[in-house]
Design an enzyme around this catalytic site. Structure first.
Site, PDB file in Angstrom:
ATOM      1  N   ALA A  70       0.822  -1.213   0.000  1.00 20.40           N
ATOM      2  CA  ALA A  70       0.000   0.000   0.000  1.00 20.40           C
ATOM      3  C   ALA A  70       0.852   1.257   0.000  1.00 20.40           C
ATOM      4  O   ALA A  70       0.450   2.297   0.513  1.00 20.40           O
ATOM      5  CB  ALA A  70      -0.911  -0.011   1.224  1.00 20.40           C
ATOM      6  N   ALA A  71       2.054   1.154  -0.573  1.00 18.85           N
ATOM      7  CA  ALA A  71       2.961   2.303  -0.510  1.00 18.85           C
ATOM      8  C   ALA A  71       2.932   3.147  -1.777  1.00 18.85           C
ATOM      9  O   ALA A  71       3.475   4.247  -1.799  1.00 18.85           O
ATOM     10  CB  ALA A  71       4.382   1.808  -0.261  1.00 18.85           C
ATOM     11  N   GLY A  72       2.286   2.626  -2.834  1.00 18.33           N
ATOM     12  CA  GLY A  72       2.357   3.283  -4.140  1.00 18.33           C
ATOM     13  C   GLY A  72       1.781   4.689  -4.147  1.00 18.33           C
ATOM     14  O   GLY A  72       1.016   5.074  -3.263  1.00 18.33           O
ATOM     15  N   ARG A 121      -2.599   7.706 -10.779  1.00 22.76           N
ATOM     16  CA  ARG A 121      -3.745   7.766 -11.698  1.00 22.76           C
ATOM     17  C   ARG A 121      -5.038   8.156 -11.000  1.00 22.76           C
ATOM     18  O   ARG A 121      -6.032   8.464 -11.641  1.00 22.76           O
ATOM     19  CB  ARG A 121      -3.897   6.398 -12.403  1.00 22.76           C
ATOM     20  CG  ARG A 121      -2.762   6.100 -13.364  1.00 22.76           C
ATOM     21  CD  ARG A 121      -2.668   4.618 -13.741  1.00 22.76           C
ATOM     22  NE  ARG A 121      -1.957   3.826 -12.729  1.00 22.76           N
ATOM     23  CZ  ARG A 121      -1.691   2.525 -12.852  1.00 22.76           C
ATOM     24  NH1 ARG A 121      -2.082   1.857 -13.931  1.00 22.76           N
ATOM     25  NH2 ARG A 121      -1.040   1.882 -11.909  1.00 22.76           N
ATOM     26  N   ASP A 148      -4.778  -2.508  -3.575  1.00 22.81           N
ATOM     27  CA  ASP A 148      -5.877  -1.959  -4.389  1.00 22.81           C
ATOM     28  C   ASP A 148      -6.727  -3.077  -4.985  1.00 22.81           C
ATOM     29  O   ASP A 148      -7.239  -2.965  -6.085  1.00 22.81           O
ATOM     30  CB  ASP A 148      -5.329  -1.032  -5.482  1.00 22.81           C
ATOM     31  CG  ASP A 148      -4.383  -1.739  -6.453  1.00 22.81           C
ATOM     32  OD1 ASP A 148      -4.133  -2.943  -6.300  1.00 22.81           O
ATOM     33  OD2 ASP A 148      -3.884  -1.059  -7.373  1.00 22.81           O
ATOM     34  N   ASN A 203      -7.044   1.612 -10.066  1.00 23.97           N
ATOM     35  CA  ASN A 203      -5.986   2.579 -10.349  1.00 23.97           C
ATOM     36  C   ASN A 203      -6.543   3.961 -10.656  1.00 23.97           C
ATOM     37  O   ASN A 203      -5.810   4.937 -10.665  1.00 23.97           O
ATOM     38  CB  ASN A 203      -5.127   2.102 -11.520  1.00 23.97           C
ATOM     39  CG  ASN A 203      -4.408   0.801 -11.189  1.00 23.97           C
ATOM     40  OD1 ASN A 203      -3.744   0.685 -10.161  1.00 23.97           O
ATOM     41  ND2 ASN A 203      -4.577  -0.195 -12.036  1.00 23.97           N
ATOM     42  N   TYR A 261     -35.509  19.821  19.345  1.00 27.51           N
ATOM     43  CA  TYR A 261     -34.114  19.441  19.592  1.00 27.51           C
ATOM     44  C   TYR A 261     -34.027  18.911  21.021  1.00 27.51           C
ATOM     45  O   TYR A 261     -34.384  19.615  21.973  1.00 27.51           O
ATOM     46  CB  TYR A 261     -33.156  20.631  19.425  1.00 27.51           C
ATOM     47  CG  TYR A 261     -31.784  20.266  19.932  1.00 27.51           C
ATOM     48  CD1 TYR A 261     -31.044  19.271  19.300  1.00 27.51           C
ATOM     49  CD2 TYR A 261     -31.242  20.869  21.067  1.00 27.51           C
ATOM     50  CE1 TYR A 261     -29.805  18.877  19.799  1.00 27.51           C
ATOM     51  CE2 TYR A 261     -30.003  20.478  21.565  1.00 27.51           C
ATOM     52  CZ  TYR A 261     -29.291  19.479  20.925  1.00 27.51           C
ATOM     53  OH  TYR A 261     -28.080  19.082  21.425  1.00 27.51           O
ATOM     54  N   SER A 316     -46.460  22.284  23.580  1.00 28.25           N
ATOM     55  CA  SER A 316     -45.681  22.747  22.422  1.00 28.25           C
ATOM     56  C   SER A 316     -44.871  23.991  22.747  1.00 28.25           C
ATOM     57  O   SER A 316     -45.212  24.759  23.642  1.00 28.25           O
ATOM     58  CB  SER A 316     -46.646  23.073  21.270  1.00 28.25           C
ATOM     59  OG  SER A 316     -47.297  21.893  20.881  1.00 28.25           O
ATOM     60  N   ARG A 375     -45.847  31.794  31.126  1.00 26.83           N
ATOM     61  CA  ARG A 375     -46.189  32.633  29.976  1.00 26.83           C
ATOM     62  C   ARG A 375     -47.069  33.744  30.477  1.00 26.83           C
ATOM     63  O   ARG A 375     -47.732  33.616  31.512  1.00 26.83           O
ATOM     64  CB  ARG A 375     -46.866  31.822  28.860  1.00 26.83           C
ATOM     65  CG  ARG A 375     -48.164  31.190  29.238  1.00 26.83           C
ATOM     66  CD  ARG A 375     -48.743  30.405  28.056  1.00 26.83           C
ATOM     67  NE  ARG A 375     -50.036  29.860  28.387  1.00 26.83           N
ATOM     68  CZ  ARG A 375     -50.381  28.584  28.190  1.00 26.83           C
ATOM     69  NH1 ARG A 375     -49.528  27.731  27.675  1.00 26.83           N
ATOM     70  NH2 ARG A 375     -51.593  28.182  28.504  1.00 26.83           N
TER      71      ARG A 375
HETATM   72  C1  UD1 Z   1       0.443  -4.675 -10.524  1.00 29.89           C
HETATM   73  C2  UD1 Z   1       1.241  -5.833 -11.105  1.00 29.89           C
HETATM   74  C3  UD1 Z   1       0.513  -6.351 -12.337  1.00 29.89           C
HETATM   75  C4  UD1 Z   1      -0.896  -6.783 -11.963  1.00 29.89           C
HETATM   76  C5  UD1 Z   1      -1.637  -5.640 -11.278  1.00 29.89           C
HETATM   77  C6  UD1 Z   1      -2.949  -6.138 -10.703  1.00 29.89           C
HETATM   78  C7  UD1 Z   1       3.565  -5.315 -10.607  1.00 29.89           C
HETATM   79  C8  UD1 Z   1       4.862  -4.854 -11.150  1.00 29.89           C
HETATM   80  N1  UD1 Z   1       2.551  -5.365 -11.470  1.00 29.89           N
HETATM   81  O1  UD1 Z   1       0.416  -3.636 -11.494  1.00 29.89           O
HETATM   82  O2  UD1 Z   1       1.210  -7.478 -12.859  1.00 29.89           O
HETATM   83  O3  UD1 Z   1      -1.601  -7.177 -13.112  1.00 29.89           O
HETATM   84  O4  UD1 Z   1      -0.860  -5.123 -10.178  1.00 29.89           O
HETATM   85  O5  UD1 Z   1      -3.760  -5.089 -10.264  1.00 29.89           O
HETATM   86  O6  UD1 Z   1       3.505  -5.671  -9.445  1.00 29.89           O
HETATM   87  N2  UD1 Z   1       3.209  -0.601  -4.341  1.00 29.89           N
HETATM   88  C9  UD1 Z   1       4.045  -0.461  -3.260  1.00 29.89           C
HETATM   89  N3  UD1 Z   1       5.323  -0.040  -3.470  1.00 29.89           N
HETATM   90  C10 UD1 Z   1       5.807   0.230  -4.709  1.00 29.89           C
HETATM   91  C11 UD1 Z   1       4.935   0.075  -5.818  1.00 29.89           C
HETATM   92  C12 UD1 Z   1       3.634  -0.351  -5.603  1.00 29.89           C
HETATM   93  O7  UD1 Z   1       3.666  -0.702  -2.123  1.00 29.89           O
HETATM   94  O8  UD1 Z   1       6.978   0.587  -4.809  1.00 29.89           O
HETATM   95  C13 UD1 Z   1       1.819  -1.056  -4.099  1.00 29.89           C
HETATM   96  C14 UD1 Z   1       0.759  -0.103  -4.593  1.00 29.89           C
HETATM   97  O9  UD1 Z   1       0.390   0.785  -3.546  1.00 29.89           O
HETATM   98  C15 UD1 Z   1      -0.388  -1.022  -5.003  1.00 29.89           C
HETATM   99  C16 UD1 Z   1       0.311  -2.315  -5.358  1.00 29.89           C
HETATM  100  O10 UD1 Z   1       1.607  -2.239  -4.827  1.00 29.89           O
HETATM  101  O11 UD1 Z   1      -1.287  -1.265  -3.938  1.00 29.89           O
HETATM  102  C17 UD1 Z   1       0.364  -2.507  -6.865  1.00 29.89           C
HETATM  103  O12 UD1 Z   1       1.002  -1.392  -7.440  1.00 29.89           O
HETATM  104  P1  UD1 Z   1       0.421  -0.686  -8.743  1.00 29.89           P
HETATM  105  O13 UD1 Z   1       1.303   0.436  -9.108  1.00 29.89           O
HETATM  106  O14 UD1 Z   1      -1.027  -0.424  -8.591  1.00 29.89           O
HETATM  107  O15 UD1 Z   1       0.667  -1.876  -9.794  1.00 29.89           O
HETATM  108  P2  UD1 Z   1      -0.063  -2.114 -11.171  1.00 29.89           P
HETATM  109  O16 UD1 Z   1       0.544  -1.256 -12.201  1.00 29.89           O
HETATM  110  O17 UD1 Z   1      -1.521  -2.054 -10.994  1.00 29.89           O
HETATM  111 CA    CA Z   2      -2.866  -1.621  -9.306  1.00 27.19          CA
END
Ligand code: UD1
Ligand code: CA
Length: 475
Positions: free
Chosen positions: A9-11, A15, A115, A241, A379, A418, A453
């Protein structure tokens, strides 16, 4: 053998075009990340590591809100911890950061994209199982969506084992067109094998990222086999995404929940117009009217009518209640209560059996006794009200002096006329009577009449005389 889930969940979630973490976005009242963590917990994982990075504080706060902090986690098992991935170098790097934090990991490790909210706990349990007996080093969840664009494409051997996964951006035109089976972002690995090989993932690809799916080829080259499980229903494997996908998955989650409620005997006037969270329950023969939102831990009994246009959050409603055009937050409603249309019930409201709260009524932090009625335009705040009370239209508890809140206590069988102001702190004894339009500032003993009153004046014939004066221009 204990199993571990690593939730990514670091991404950046670029988008989404958002100022918030992607996994903080809400689906049916619940943050996306919690759907995944809950599925991992229900799927039997013994510990869960959430990798946070972009908007780390926001995600950490959500995790500690829902699952407690590491030190104070007695209400929820398994333990959920957060690990920070400082630089976002890709999904394999994120897994490496989690493994470094964990030290040595044995037993199955399930890796889940944060995600992936519709992933089912049964699938996760199946994934744990797939590597637990060491017959496979890894398993990959695949799906065949109508539009595979953007997903990593899975290349399978004849025997169904996985040869490799090619990201959309690294596909040739031919691969993009012919490989329709996609990587859903849910994997299971044998913990020791994963730890031994995760460092071998490189970043020589279109995005210069460390891809977790590259583990497939690395493990194969090491002589391991990787099995795949294809989603029966591709929708389980869809990722989020973009905002369009958020809306699409919200609708899918809504349909899934409403269908299962219909299976259990709940009627929906229109199941596409009711949004019920995954942790809510609704009893049989209850009718859900359109534009109803049930959020958080909201529980509705049997034979109720809820909605239209209602939002109930963390609220419990017992059997045989009617709640119409109402907003309720952290409220407890006992059996046979009617509420609305247009009531606003705020935290700490407790409506006892058979109570009636009518139109344009706001209640906060108050107990309303059995069979008591507040039918119109009132109220009621910081009040304890007995049973059989009738509150006349337009009556108000004045609970706030500008600095402090004060309590109003109303006994049993009190009749409040009332347009009464009850200036707290004040108490009204059992069976007392309050004349309409009184401003009550002193306690009223049981059985007494309180009237505040001015006396009414009657001037006989005044109206006609005034009209005459007006016509003559004298007034
Ligand atoms: C990723 C997969 C893809 C798959 C798709 C499914 C990879 C390289 N690709 O692509 O094959 O079909 O999911 O939905 O894994 N995240 C981190 N750290 C990072 C990068 C990402 O924690 O450095 C987390 C994101 O927050 C996310 C998850 O990893 O929850 C997936 O990353 P995301 O960038 O959404 O990958 P996709 O391009 O969707
Ligand atoms: Ca994804």
């Amino acid at each position: 053998m204990p199993s571990t889930a690593i939730v990514l969940a670091a991404g950046e979630g670029t988008r989404m075009k958002s100022n918030h973490a992607k996994v903080a976005h809400i689906i049916l009242g619940k943050e996306m990340i919690c759907w995944v963590v809950d599925a991992a917990a229900a799927g039997g994982c013994d510990q869960i590591v959430v990798v946070v990075g972009s908007h780390a504080d926001e995600v950490r706060a959500i995790i500690s809100d829902h699952y407690g902090t590491q030190a104070n986690n007695d209400s929820f098992t398994p333990q959920v911890i957060c690990v920070e991935q400082k630089e976002r170098l890709g999904t394999a790097h994120a897994v490496r950061v989690a493994l470094d934090e964990l030290g040595s990991v044995s037993g199955p490790v399930v890796v889940l994209n944060g995600d992936l909210p519709l992933i089912e706990s049964a699938t996760i349990a199946q994934f744990v199982e797939a590597v637990a007996d060491k017959s496979h080093a890894a398993a990959v969840l695949t799906m065949v969506p109508p539009d595979p664009f953007g997903y990593g494409r899975v290349e399978l051997a004849e025997d169904g084992s996985v040869l490799r996964i090619i990201e959309q951006k690294d596909c040739t035109a031919e691969q993009a067109a012919t490989l329709t089976e996609c990587n859903a972002g849910c994997y299971a690995f044998d913990g020791e094998t994963l730890t031994a090989h995760i460092g071998e993932v490189g970043c020589n690809n279109a995005q210069s990222e460390y891809y977790l799916p590259d583990m497939v080829q690395i493990l194969r080259n090491a002589g391991e086999t990787i099995t795949s499980v294809c989603c029966k229903d591709y929708r389980e494997g869809l990722g989020i995404n973009s905002r369009a996908q958020l809306a699409e998955l919200t609708a899918l989650a809504r349909d899934r929940i409403n269908l299962s409620l219909m299976d259990e005997g709940v009627t929906f006037l229109d199941p596409t117009q009711a949004w019920i969270g995954p942790d809510c329950t609704v009893g049989r023969d209850t009718i859900i009217w359109p534009q109803t939102h049930l959020i958080g831990s909201t529980h509705i009994g049997e034979d109720c009518q809820i909605g239209p246009n209602s939002r109930l959050t963390d609220t419990s409603v017992a059997d045989n209640c009617k709640v119409e055009e109402t907003v309720a937050l952290s409220v407890c409603i006992e059996e046979g209560v009617t509420v609305g249309p247009r009531a606003y019930l705020r935290p700490g409201t407790h409506l006892l059996a058979g109570a009636h709260v009518g139109t344009h009524v706001e209640i906060k932090n108050s107990t309303i006794g059995e069979g008591s009625k507040i039918p119109h335009l009132s109220y009621i705040g910081d009040t304890t009200m007995g049973s059989g009370v009738n509150i006349g239209a337009g009556s108000i508890t004045c609970n706030y002096d500008g600095v402090h809140k004060h309590r109003t206590t109303i006994g049993n069988d009190v009749f409040v006329g009332s347009d009464t102001m009850m200036v707290a702190p004040v108490s009204i004894g059992d069976g007392a009577l309050v004349g309409a339009s009184s401003c009550i500032t002193k306690d009223i003993p049981a059985g007494a009449l309180a009237l505040e009153r001015s006396n009414q004046r009657i001037v006989e014939g005044y109206a006609a005389k005034r009209l005459e004066r007006l016509k003559k221009g004298q007034e």
